[in-house]
Enzyme design. Structure first.
Site, mmCIF file in Angstrom:
data_model
loop_
_atom_site.group_PDB
_atom_site.id
_atom_site.type_symbol
_atom_site.label_atom_id
_atom_site.label_comp_id
_atom_site.label_asym_id
_atom_site.label_seq_id
_atom_site.Cartn_x
_atom_site.Cartn_y
_atom_site.Cartn_z
ATOM 1 N N LEU A 33 0.815 -1.219 0.000
ATOM 2 C CA LEU A 33 0.000 0.000 0.000
ATOM 3 C C LEU A 33 0.851 1.272 0.000
ATOM 4 O O LEU A 33 1.936 1.317 0.573
ATOM 5 C CB LEU A 33 -0.911 0.009 1.233
ATOM 6 C CG LEU A 33 -1.869 -1.185 1.345
ATOM 7 C CD1 LEU A 33 -2.766 -1.019 2.565
ATOM 8 C CD2 LEU A 33 -2.710 -1.368 0.084
ATOM 9 N N HIS A 37 -3.521 4.316 -2.266
ATOM 10 C CA HIS A 37 -4.518 3.419 -1.656
ATOM 11 C C HIS A 37 -5.165 4.085 -0.446
ATOM 12 O O HIS A 37 -6.369 3.991 -0.227
ATOM 13 C CB HIS A 37 -3.851 2.122 -1.179
ATOM 14 C CG HIS A 37 -3.245 1.298 -2.261
ATOM 15 N ND1 HIS A 37 -1.881 1.117 -2.381
ATOM 16 C CD2 HIS A 37 -3.809 0.584 -3.264
ATOM 17 C CE1 HIS A 37 -1.644 0.328 -3.403
ATOM 18 N NE2 HIS A 37 -2.784 -0.006 -3.970
#
Ligand code: PAF
Length: 281
Positions: A33, A37
């Site tokens: 991530l 995100h």
């Protein structure tokens, strides 16, 4: 933050929450991530009572086994970031949980999945559609959030949801970039130092193309972009297309009433990057 590994446990829990009137925002990811995100998680949190995120590196959307093998995996860090971002629940299924048997579904998206990425990554969008369809079945969200960096994926997911999940609204969220213009991507972690230095040229090339549109002929804009990319030794252009935002078909003659997007894929060293830019807003 709850962590689910089983589809039926997540489904039961989500159904129970929805029965009390709570709305669910869903953010599907393949992990590793980054701020892009987290911006989806944050938007989902603003629009909904609960946020569910999934982390699953979906093997059937990789057309290149080396790409799958090298895809960055940072599960502990991902869970920490999601907890800090206020995510309510995370779904981390194993491969066999996700696909207990052979996967044979074939989707037909007309031309949407044949152009651009579809030309260079055979089967990629069918794999994306299969996993997204399954995840939407399991979670049953009110809204699902996707980054506009994957512009073609977003259009395909919207087409999928219109048909298979009309109760879920698909929301495209703006690309998050580094200060020098490089769009955030989990793949950026694999860039060599020199490739990282040159990669922002991809965004600059898109800006130059946008600024030339519509007064320069499309063919000329494409040539200028290719020449500009060639000035960076680490970059290799795979495609650059100027397309209508809704159909993804190439623009032949400008029409001010329609949205136009420039879409690019290029290698920076060994890493394949994509980006896009709206040419009119
Ligand atoms: O955009 C991604 O990260 C993936 O394609 C998605 C939507 C999570 C499906 O695996």
């Amino acid at each position: 933050m709850l962590v689910f590994e089983r589809k039926n446990q997540l489904s039961d829990w989500a159904r129970q929450e929805k029965s009390t009137g709570r709305t669910i925002g869903f953010v599907p990811t393949m992990g590793a991530l980054h701020r892009g995100h987290l911006s989806l998680v944050s938007r989902a949190g603003m629009d909904n009572d609960l946020v569910i995120c999934s982390i699953f590196v979906n093997p059937i959307q990789f057309n290149n086994p080396q790409d799958l093998k090298k895809y960055p995996r940072t599960p502990e860090r991902d869970l920490r970031l999601l907890r800090e971002a206020g995510c309510t629940a995370v779904f981390c299924p194993s491969g066999t949980e996700m696909y207990p048997g052979p996967v044979t579904t074939t989707y037909d998206f007309g031309q949407l999945d044949k152009v651009m990425e579809g030309r260079f990554r055979e089967g990629h969008f069918n794999g994306v559609a299969i996993v997204v369809n399954e995840l939407l079945d399991v979670v049953g969200p009110d809204r699902a959030y996707f980054g506009q960096k994957d512009f073609q994926q977003l259009q395909i997911v919207k087409a999928l949801a219109r048909k298979e999940h009309p109760g879920t609204e698909i929301i495209g969220c703006p690309t998050v970039s580094e200060d020098d213009g490089l769009a955030l991507s989990s793949r950026n972690a694999r860039l060599s130092e020199q490739a990282r230095r040159e990669a922002p040229c991809i965004y600059r090339a898109l800006q130059m193309a946008r600024d030339s549109y519509p007064h320069t002929p499309i063919g000329e804009i494409k040539k200028q972009l290719a020449r500009y990319i060639e000035t960076s030794p680490q970059l290799k252009l795979e495609y650059f297309d100027i397309v209508w935002a809704d159909s993804l078909m190439p623009v032949e003659r400008p029409d001010p009433s329609r949205q136009v997007v420039g879409c690019i894929a290029a290698y920076a060293g060994k890493v394949r990057l994509i980006d896009n830019l709206a040419f009119n807003s």
